[in-house]
Motif scaffolding. Structure first.
Motif, PDB file in Angstrom:
ATOM      1  N   ALA A 269       4.389   6.707   3.469  1.00 26.12           N
ATOM      2  CA  ALA A 269       4.520   6.176   4.830  1.00 26.12           C
ATOM      3  C   ALA A 269       3.653   4.936   5.015  1.00 26.12           C
ATOM      4  O   ALA A 269       4.094   3.928   5.583  1.00 26.12           O
ATOM      5  CB  ALA A 269       4.143   7.251   5.846  1.00 26.12           C
ATOM      6  N   LEU A 270       2.402   4.986   4.528  1.00 27.47           N
ATOM      7  CA  LEU A 270       1.524   3.823   4.641  1.00 27.47           C
ATOM      8  C   LEU A 270       2.052   2.675   3.788  1.00 27.47           C
ATOM      9  O   LEU A 270       2.036   1.509   4.214  1.00 27.47           O
ATOM     10  CB  LEU A 270       0.102   4.195   4.208  1.00 27.47           C
ATOM     11  N   ALA A 271       2.530   2.993   2.596  1.00 25.96           N
ATOM     12  CA  ALA A 271       3.068   1.951   1.712  1.00 25.96           C
ATOM     13  C   ALA A 271       4.267   1.261   2.349  1.00 25.96           C
ATOM     14  O   ALA A 271       4.430   0.034   2.225  1.00 25.96           O
ATOM     15  CB  ALA A 271       3.455   2.563   0.371  1.00 25.96           C
ATOM     16  N   LYS A 272       5.102   2.003   3.041  1.00 23.59           N
ATOM     17  CA  LYS A 272       6.279   1.407   3.682  1.00 23.59           C
ATOM     18  C   LYS A 272       5.870   0.399   4.753  1.00 23.59           C
ATOM     19  O   LYS A 272       6.464  -0.665   4.886  1.00 23.59           O
ATOM     20  CB  LYS A 272       7.147   2.504   4.288  1.00 23.59           C
ATOM     21  N   VAL A 273       4.847   0.730   5.512  1.00 21.22           N
ATOM     22  CA  VAL A 273       4.361  -0.186   6.550  1.00 21.22           C
ATOM     23  C   VAL A 273       3.832  -1.473   5.933  1.00 21.22           C
ATOM     24  O   VAL A 273       4.058  -2.569   6.448  1.00 21.22           O
ATOM     25  CB  VAL A 273       3.260   0.511   7.389  1.00 21.22           C
ATOM     26  N   LEU A 274       3.144  -1.348   4.803  1.00 21.62           N
ATOM     27  CA  LEU A 274       2.522  -2.511   4.161  1.00 21.62           C
ATOM     28  C   LEU A 274       3.481  -3.265   3.247  1.00 21.62           C
ATOM     29  O   LEU A 274       3.138  -4.342   2.758  1.00 21.62           O
ATOM     30  CB  LEU A 274       1.319  -2.063   3.341  1.00 21.62           C
ATOM     31  N   GLY A 275       4.669  -2.688   2.990  1.00 21.10           N
ATOM     32  CA  GLY A 275       5.551  -3.288   1.993  1.00 21.10           C
ATOM     33  C   GLY A 275       4.958  -3.159   0.607  1.00 21.10           C
ATOM     34  O   GLY A 275       5.087  -4.057  -0.231  1.00 21.10           O
ATOM     35  N   ALA A 276       4.313  -2.029   0.358  1.00 23.88           N
ATOM     36  CA  ALA A 276       3.562  -1.817  -0.886  1.00 23.88           C
ATOM     37  C   ALA A 276       4.307  -0.857  -1.815  1.00 23.88           C
ATOM     38  O   ALA A 276       5.195  -0.113  -1.394  1.00 23.88           O
ATOM     39  CB  ALA A 276       2.174  -1.260  -0.564  1.00 23.88           C
ATOM     40  N   GLU A 277       3.908  -0.881  -3.082  1.00 23.62           N
ATOM     41  CA  GLU A 277       4.366   0.109  -4.038  1.00 23.62           C
ATOM     42  C   GLU A 277       3.460   1.336  -3.944  1.00 23.62           C
ATOM     43  O   GLU A 277       2.312   1.243  -3.489  1.00 23.62           O
ATOM     44  CB  GLU A 277       4.308  -0.446  -5.467  1.00 23.62           C
ATOM     45  N   VAL A 278       3.970   2.475  -4.395  1.00 23.97           N
ATOM     46  CA  VAL A 278       3.195   3.715  -4.406  1.00 23.97           C
ATOM     47  C   VAL A 278       2.755   4.026  -5.830  1.00 23.97           C
ATOM     48  O   VAL A 278       3.576   4.015  -6.761  1.00 23.97           O
ATOM     49  CB  VAL A 278       4.013   4.889  -3.842  1.00 23.97           C
ATOM     50  N   GLY A 279       1.464   4.268  -6.005  1.00 22.92           N
ATOM     51  CA  GLY A 279       0.922   4.649  -7.296  1.00 22.92           C
ATOM     52  C   GLY A 279       0.338   6.042  -7.246  1.00 22.92           C
ATOM     53  O   GLY A 279       0.343   6.695  -6.193  1.00 22.92           O
ATOM     54  N   ALA A 280      -0.159   6.500  -8.383  1.00 19.71           N
ATOM     55  CA  ALA A 280      -0.733   7.846  -8.442  1.00 19.71           C
ATOM     56  C   ALA A 280      -1.713   7.934  -9.593  1.00 19.71           C
ATOM     57  O   ALA A 280      -1.648   7.156 -10.546  1.00 19.71           O
ATOM     58  CB  ALA A 280       0.370   8.890  -8.605  1.00 19.71           C
TER      59      ALA A 280
ATOM     60  N   ALA B 270      -1.255   3.779  11.474  1.00 15.12           N
ATOM     61  CA  ALA B 270      -1.143   3.379  12.880  1.00 15.12           C
ATOM     62  C   ALA B 270      -1.839   2.050  13.130  1.00 15.12           C
ATOM     63  O   ALA B 270      -1.324   1.189  13.858  1.00 15.12           O
ATOM     64  CB  ALA B 270      -1.747   4.476  13.767  1.00 15.12           C
ATOM     65  N   ALA B 271      -3.006   1.866  12.515  1.00 17.48           N
ATOM     66  CA  ALA B 271      -3.750   0.620  12.712  1.00 17.48           C
ATOM     67  C   ALA B 271      -2.995  -0.575  12.134  1.00 17.48           C
ATOM     68  O   ALA B 271      -2.908  -1.640  12.766  1.00 17.48           O
ATOM     69  CB  ALA B 271      -5.133   0.738  12.068  1.00 17.48           C
ATOM     70  N   PHE B 272      -2.426  -0.402  10.945  1.00 16.38           N
ATOM     71  CA  PHE B 272      -1.663  -1.496  10.334  1.00 16.38           C
ATOM     72  C   PHE B 272      -0.391  -1.795  11.120  1.00 16.38           C
ATOM     73  O   PHE B 272      -0.006  -2.958  11.280  1.00 16.38           O
ATOM     74  CB  PHE B 272      -1.322  -1.160   8.884  1.00 16.38           C
ATOM     75  N   GLU B 273       0.281  -0.759  11.609  1.00  9.62           N
ATOM     76  CA  GLU B 273       1.495  -0.973  12.411  1.00  9.62           C
ATOM     77  C   GLU B 273       1.170  -1.795  13.656  1.00  9.62           C
ATOM     78  O   GLU B 273       1.906  -2.726  14.009  1.00  9.62           O
ATOM     79  CB  GLU B 273       2.108   0.373  12.806  1.00  9.62           C
ATOM     80  N   LYS B 274       0.078  -1.461  14.312  1.00  6.94           N
ATOM     81  CA  LYS B 274      -0.319  -2.179  15.520  1.00  6.94           C
ATOM     82  C   LYS B 274      -0.679  -3.632  15.193  1.00  6.94           C
ATOM     83  O   LYS B 274      -0.247  -4.568  15.879  1.00  6.94           O
ATOM     84  CB  LYS B 274      -1.514  -1.472  16.161  1.00  6.94           C
ATOM     85  N   ARG B 275      -1.457  -3.835  14.129  1.00  8.43           N
ATOM     86  CA  ARG B 275      -1.887  -5.180  13.763  1.00  8.43           C
ATOM     87  C   ARG B 275      -0.694  -6.037  13.305  1.00  8.43           C
ATOM     88  O   ARG B 275      -0.574  -7.203  13.687  1.00  8.43           O
ATOM     89  CB  ARG B 275      -2.928  -5.099  12.649  1.00  8.43           C
ATOM     90  N   LEU B 276       0.188  -5.461  12.509  1.00  9.33           N
ATOM     91  CA  LEU B 276       1.345  -6.217  12.017  1.00  9.33           C
ATOM     92  C   LEU B 276       2.330  -6.528  13.139  1.00  9.33           C
ATOM     93  O   LEU B 276       2.933  -7.613  13.166  1.00  9.33           O
ATOM     94  CB  LEU B 276       2.044  -5.433  10.905  1.00  9.33           C
ATOM     95  N   ALA B 277       2.487  -5.601  14.080  1.00 13.44           N
ATOM     96  CA  ALA B 277       3.372  -5.857  15.222  1.00 13.44           C
ATOM     97  C   ALA B 277       2.836  -7.012  16.060  1.00 13.44           C
ATOM     98  O   ALA B 277       3.601  -7.885  16.506  1.00 13.44           O
ATOM     99  CB  ALA B 277       3.515  -4.595  16.067  1.00 13.44           C
TER     100      ALA B 277
END
Length: 373
Positions: free
Chosen positions: A258-269, A350-357
């Motif tokens: 979910a966080l990666a989707k907001v950032l347009g990021a890849e998911v690692g592990a 939530a913080a990134f969604e608010k800042r990016l919006a």
């Protein structure tokens, strides 16, 4: 009771002396890996490191380019110059149009025997690993695989090749004191990409290829591109959010996605998360997974063991989330968030969604103002 003279003392190993026949070997070489006119980025990354090694040794930096007779192969010479090469050993033949272990091993062996490089570097890719092992075996020289560091020993000018060992729990440095060339493979994204310098000149030495097609065991029937559009492209991602064993159970990985989707990021592990079956092995970051160099790496619930560290420590910025304030990852992270990842991941989202919006709103308003003018 024995005295001090009875205590065993470590045996001092005799200093190895390089055989006379290898003392004429000089220059640093990089094998340029390419396919259908496209160079694998690891080749240019190795030229960046090779330039530093060559400068330290006071020698030239050379590339070895093997390929078919198509014009795009010759064009790679000028590209190599832009990334720091002084000299190119060029071998072109229709027999070399496609990579085959036999043909490229023969070609590289001929070049090495003819021009005698001191150091030979290749990418730790599927092709580079296949070729490096064959060439090293044919030349009867040493090869250090999957290196994370390359330096020159100031005492004897030998190559110091560093890599993790024992499952990533230790770092070791390997030195080849008895043969030449000193060979090493380096994984993509371990070394930074050098700045491109247009206008550099390069000398070219063309060497003929001796093997006829009739003598080649394998034949190329067709070329089928690797369709990876639906696979993680971790090695080239600018933003990565990774999850580890600290997420406790597989369903919690949804918070990482979910966080990666907001950032347009890849998911690692991390390796433990992959071994537990929580996510796809293609997403593993570390010595036995992918090596990454993103602008931002967020590690959630990852302790920061050496095995994982060597795969991501080249990131421009590392933000670590861990409930343990003494977790090793905090020793090298740029930002430390001590707390439960299951709580902090949604808060970050939530913080990134608010800042990016807000940023998008400002950009939209600026575009309207520009249009009104």
């Amino acid at each position: 009771m024995s005295d001090d003279t009875d205590i065993a003392k470590p045996i001092k190993k005799p200093k190895r002396v390089l055989p006379e026949r290898f003392k004429s070997y000089k220059n640093v070489w990089v094998f340029v890996e390419h396919e259908h006119g496209h160079v694998h980025p690891v080749s240019w990354e190795l030229l960046g490191k090779g330039r530093k090694l060559a400068d330290t040794l006071g020698c030239e930096l050379a590339v070895a380019i093997l390929g078919g007779t198509a014009p795009e192969v010759r064009a790679l010479v000028d590209e190599a110059a832009c990334y720091g090469a002084d000299l190119c050993y060029l071998m072109q033949s229709d027999v070399l149009a496609d990579y085959r272990n036999q043909t490229y091993t023969v070609g590289m062996t001929e070049l090495v025997n003819a021009y005698q490089p001191e150091i030979l570097l290749l990418g730790a890719t599927a092709q580079g690993r296949d070729l490096a092992g064959s060439v090293a075996t044919t030349l009867l020289t040493g090869l250090t695989a999957d290196c994370t560091g390359l330096e020159i020993d100031p005492s004897d000018k030998s190559l110091l090749s560093s890599r993790p060992t024992f499952g990533g729990s230790l770092m070791c440095t390997i030195v080849n004191l008895a043969t030449r060339p000193q060979m090493a493979t380096v994984r993509p994204r371990v070394m930074p990409m050098p700045a491109r310098q247009n206008g550099r000149t390069i000398r070219v030495i063309e060497h003929p290829f001796s093997l006829a097609e009739e003598a080649v065991v394998t034949k190329v029937i067709d070329f089928i591109p690797d369709a990876r559009a639906d696979k993680p492209q971790l090695a080239f991602a600018d933003f990565i959010v990774s999850g580890g064993r600290g997420l406790a159970k597989p369903e919690n990985f949804a918070k990482v996605f979910a966080l990666a989707k907001v950032l347009g990021a890849e998911v690692g592990a991390s390796r433990p998360a992959v071994h537990a079956g929580w996510t796809d092995p293609e997403r593993q970051v570390g010595q036995s997974g992918k090596t990454v160099r993103p602008k931002l790496y967020i590690a959630a619930g990852i302790s920061g063991a050496v095995q994982h560290r060597v795969g991501m420590e080249g990131a421009d910025a590392i933000a670590a989330i861990n409930v343990d304030a003494n977790a090793p990852i905090f020793d090298f992270a740029n930002y430390a968030l001590v707390g439960n990842a299951l709580e902090l991941l949604p808060a970050l989202q939530a913080a990134f969604e608010k800042r990016l919006a807000a940023a998008r709103a400002r950009q939209g308003a600026a575009a309207q103002d520009e249009g009104a003018r």
